[in-house]
Design a protein around this motif. Structure first.
Motif, PDB file in Angstrom:
ATOM      1  N   PHE A  54       0.841  -1.243   0.039  1.00 26.35           N
ATOM      2  CA  PHE A  54      -0.063  -0.027   0.030  1.00 26.35           C
ATOM      3  C   PHE A  54       0.773   1.305   0.047  1.00 26.35           C
ATOM      4  N   LEU A  55       2.233   1.240   0.169  1.00 22.53           N
ATOM      5  CA  LEU A  55       3.221   2.358   0.083  1.00 22.53           C
ATOM      6  C   LEU A  55       3.236   2.683  -1.247  1.00 22.53           C
ATOM      7  N   SER A  56       3.404   3.941  -1.696  1.00 22.42           N
ATOM      8  CA  SER A  56       3.776   4.617  -2.816  1.00 22.42           C
ATOM      9  C   SER A  56       5.100   4.027  -3.360  1.00 22.42           C
ATOM     10  N   PRO A  57       5.309   3.935  -4.834  1.00 22.20           N
ATOM     11  CA  PRO A  57       6.510   3.431  -5.308  1.00 22.20           C
ATOM     12  C   PRO A  57       7.915   3.754  -4.609  1.00 22.20           C
ATOM     13  N   VAL A  58       7.818   4.984  -4.533  1.00 19.07           N
ATOM     14  CA  VAL A  58       8.997   5.827  -3.775  1.00 19.07           C
ATOM     15  C   VAL A  58       9.280   5.158  -2.521  1.00 19.07           C
ATOM     16  N   ALA A  59       8.184   5.485  -1.542  1.00 17.23           N
ATOM     17  CA  ALA A  59       8.257   4.706  -0.162  1.00 17.23           C
ATOM     18  C   ALA A  59       8.723   3.140  -0.095  1.00 17.23           C
ATOM     19  N   TYR A  60       7.986   2.381  -0.918  1.00 15.33           N
ATOM     20  CA  TYR A  60       8.436   1.052  -1.085  1.00 15.33           C
ATOM     21  C   TYR A  60       9.778   0.706  -1.463  1.00 15.33           C
ATOM     22  N   MET A  61      10.401   1.488  -2.455  1.00 21.10           N
ATOM     23  CA  MET A  61      11.721   1.279  -2.815  1.00 21.10           C
ATOM     24  C   MET A  61      12.616   2.016  -1.738  1.00 21.10           C
ATOM     25  N   GLY A  62      12.299   2.894  -0.756  1.00 20.39           N
ATOM     26  CA  GLY A  62      12.968   3.396   0.158  1.00 20.39           C
ATOM     27  C   GLY A  62      13.070   2.055   1.254  1.00 20.39           C
ATOM     28  N   VAL A  63      12.007   1.336   1.341  1.00 19.96           N
ATOM     29  CA  VAL A  63      11.865   0.246   2.108  1.00 19.96           C
ATOM     30  C   VAL A  63      12.869  -0.767   1.716  1.00 19.96           C
ATOM     31  N   LEU A  64      12.909  -0.967   0.510  1.00 20.07           N
ATOM     32  CA  LEU A  64      13.760  -1.958   0.078  1.00 20.07           C
ATOM     33  C   LEU A  64      15.308  -1.837   0.445  1.00 20.07           C
ATOM     34  N   VAL A  65      15.540  -0.529  -0.116  1.00 18.78           N
ATOM     35  CA  VAL A  65      16.965  -0.051   0.092  1.00 18.78           C
ATOM     36  C   VAL A  65      17.510  -0.089   1.632  1.00 18.78           C
ATOM     37  N   VAL A  66      16.772   0.156   2.582  1.00 21.82           N
ATOM     38  CA  VAL A  66      16.911   0.241   3.989  1.00 21.82           C
ATOM     39  C   VAL A  66      17.075  -1.318   4.441  1.00 21.82           C
ATOM     40  N   THR A  67      16.127  -2.206   3.983  1.00 20.32           N
ATOM     41  CA  THR A  67      16.060  -3.545   4.529  1.00 20.32           C
ATOM     42  C   THR A  67      17.275  -4.147   3.723  1.00 20.32           C
ATOM     43  N   PHE A  68      17.829  -3.850   2.649  1.00 22.61           N
ATOM     44  CA  PHE A  68      18.744  -4.448   2.066  1.00 22.61           C
ATOM     45  C   PHE A  68      20.076  -4.072   2.714  1.00 22.61           C
ATOM     46  N   ILE A  69      20.400  -2.728   3.053  1.00 23.53           N
ATOM     47  CA  ILE A  69      21.429  -2.355   3.680  1.00 23.53           C
ATOM     48  C   ILE A  69      21.341  -3.013   5.207  1.00 23.53           C
ATOM     49  N   LEU A  70      20.231  -2.815   5.756  1.00 26.74           N
ATOM     50  CA  LEU A  70      20.362  -3.618   7.251  1.00 26.74           C
ATOM     51  C   LEU A  70      20.575  -4.974   7.260  1.00 26.74           C
ATOM     52  N   GLY A  71      19.985  -5.800   6.120  1.00 23.87           N
ATOM     53  CA  GLY A  71      20.103  -7.187   5.824  1.00 23.87           C
ATOM     54  C   GLY A  71      21.553  -7.388   5.530  1.00 23.87           C
ATOM     55  N   CYS A  72      22.408  -6.547   4.730  1.00 26.14           N
ATOM     56  CA  CYS A  72      23.785  -6.727   4.643  1.00 26.14           C
ATOM     57  C   CYS A  72      24.486  -6.993   6.209  1.00 26.14           C
ATOM     58  N   TYR A  73      24.034  -5.949   7.193  1.00 26.55           N
ATOM     59  CA  TYR A  73      24.632  -6.198   8.421  1.00 26.55           C
ATOM     60  C   TYR A  73      23.949  -7.375   9.221  1.00 26.55           C
ATOM     61  N   LEU A  74      22.742  -7.575   9.231  1.00 26.63           N
ATOM     62  CA  LEU A  74      22.301  -8.676  10.071  1.00 26.63           C
ATOM     63  C   LEU A  74      22.685 -10.104   9.629  1.00 26.63           C
ATOM     64  N   CYS A  75      22.987 -10.266   8.204  1.00 25.66           N
ATOM     65  CA  CYS A  75      23.125 -11.631   7.753  1.00 25.66           C
ATOM     66  C   CYS A  75      24.710 -11.771   7.935  1.00 25.66           C
ATOM     67  N   GLY A  76      25.396 -10.875   7.848  1.00 24.36           N
ATOM     68  CA  GLY A  76      26.981 -11.106   8.213  1.00 24.36           C
ATOM     69  C   GLY A  76      27.203 -11.231   9.472  1.00 24.36           C
ATOM     70  N   ALA A  77      26.592 -10.321  10.396  1.00 26.63           N
ATOM     71  CA  ALA A  77      26.748 -10.611  11.971  1.00 26.63           C
ATOM     72  C   ALA A  77      26.289 -12.220  12.403  1.00 26.63           C
ATOM     73  N   ALA A  78      24.981 -12.259  11.777  1.00 27.66           N
ATOM     74  CA  ALA A  78      24.615 -13.839  12.211  1.00 27.66           C
ATOM     75  C   ALA A  78      25.483 -14.984  11.524  1.00 27.66           C
ATOM     76  N   SER A  79      26.132 -14.825  10.421  1.00 32.93           N
ATOM     77  CA  SER A  79      26.918 -15.619   9.831  1.00 32.93           C
ATOM     78  C   SER A  79      28.026 -15.921  10.582  1.00 32.93           C
ATOM     79  N   LYS A  80      28.737 -14.713  11.022  1.00 30.83           N
ATOM     80  CA  LYS A  80      29.928 -14.762  11.844  1.00 30.83           C
ATOM     81  C   LYS A  80      29.649 -15.387  13.212  1.00 30.83           C
ATOM     82  N   LYS A  81      28.469 -14.981  13.756  1.00 34.22           N
ATOM     83  CA  LYS A  81      28.361 -15.476  15.175  1.00 34.22           C
ATOM     84  C   LYS A  81      28.039 -17.000  15.087  1.00 34.22           C
ATOM     85  N   LEU A  82      27.629 -17.601  13.916  1.00 34.84           N
ATOM     86  CA  LEU A  82      27.352 -18.965  13.694  1.00 34.84           C
ATOM     87  C   LEU A  82      28.541 -19.706  13.351  1.00 34.84           C
TER      88      LEU A  82
END
Length: 168
Positions: A54-82
């Motif tokens: 239901f977000l505008s395309p610009v807001a949706y893309m913003g969420v994608l960018v933020v969740t991608f950047i966050l994901g790089c950190y989360l996945c890297g940190a979890a991978s390292k921890k495991l």
């Protein structure tokens, strides 16, 4: 010379609750599925996508960018921890890959299901260059990037299908 780190066992849900990083990386627990955790992670992404659509395309893309950047950190940190690169239970990348697949998708649960199937096919089959990226790019970026590419492939097929259906 560094010592080789022994991989840790898959965490329990109680352990995930103690670590916000692990909880998110494991898709709120969906990555703990014994079989096909990536598929369960993608299923868990669907209700969150329902709100995102239901977000505008610009807001949706913003969420994608933020969740991608966050994901790089989360996945890297979890991978390292495991102690394992791209542990099967790390499914944040599936969340973002599915959300990318569904960017500007037609409304409706049939489209959500179609996007799910397409994303899983590309994520599992890993056609080039996805397979190359999966083998050669490491860390959080590598974990995220192959799913982003699978999401792009799936989105192109989904959008192409929608175009054909609406123009015929």
């Amino acid at each position: 010379m560094s010592e080789k780190k022994t991989p840790l066992p898959t965490p329990t849900f109680a352990e995930l609750l103690r670590s916000p990083v692990m909880l998110l990386a494991f898709g709120f627990g969906s990555g703990l599925a014994r079989k096909a955790p990536g598929t369960f992670g993608t299923v868990a992404a669907i209700p969150l996508w329902y709100g995102l659509q239901f977000l505008s395309p610009v807001a949706y893309m913003g969420v994608l960018v933020v969740t991608f950047i966050l994901g790089c950190y989360l996945c890297g940190a979890a991978s390292k921890k495991l102690g394992v690169h791209d542990h099967g239970g790390i499914v944040w990348d599936e969340f973002v890959g599915y959300w990318l697949t569904m960017f500007m998708a037609p409304a409706g649960w049939l489209w959500a299901l179609y996007g799910f199937v397409l994303f899983r096919i590309f994520d599992i089959a890993k056609p080039q260059p996805i397979g190359w990226v999966d083998r050669r790019v490491h860390g959080g970026l590598g974990i995220m990037l192959d799913d982003i590419l699978a999401g792009i492939y799936a989105a192109l097929v989904l959008q192409g299908t929608a175009y054909l259906i609406h123009t015929l």
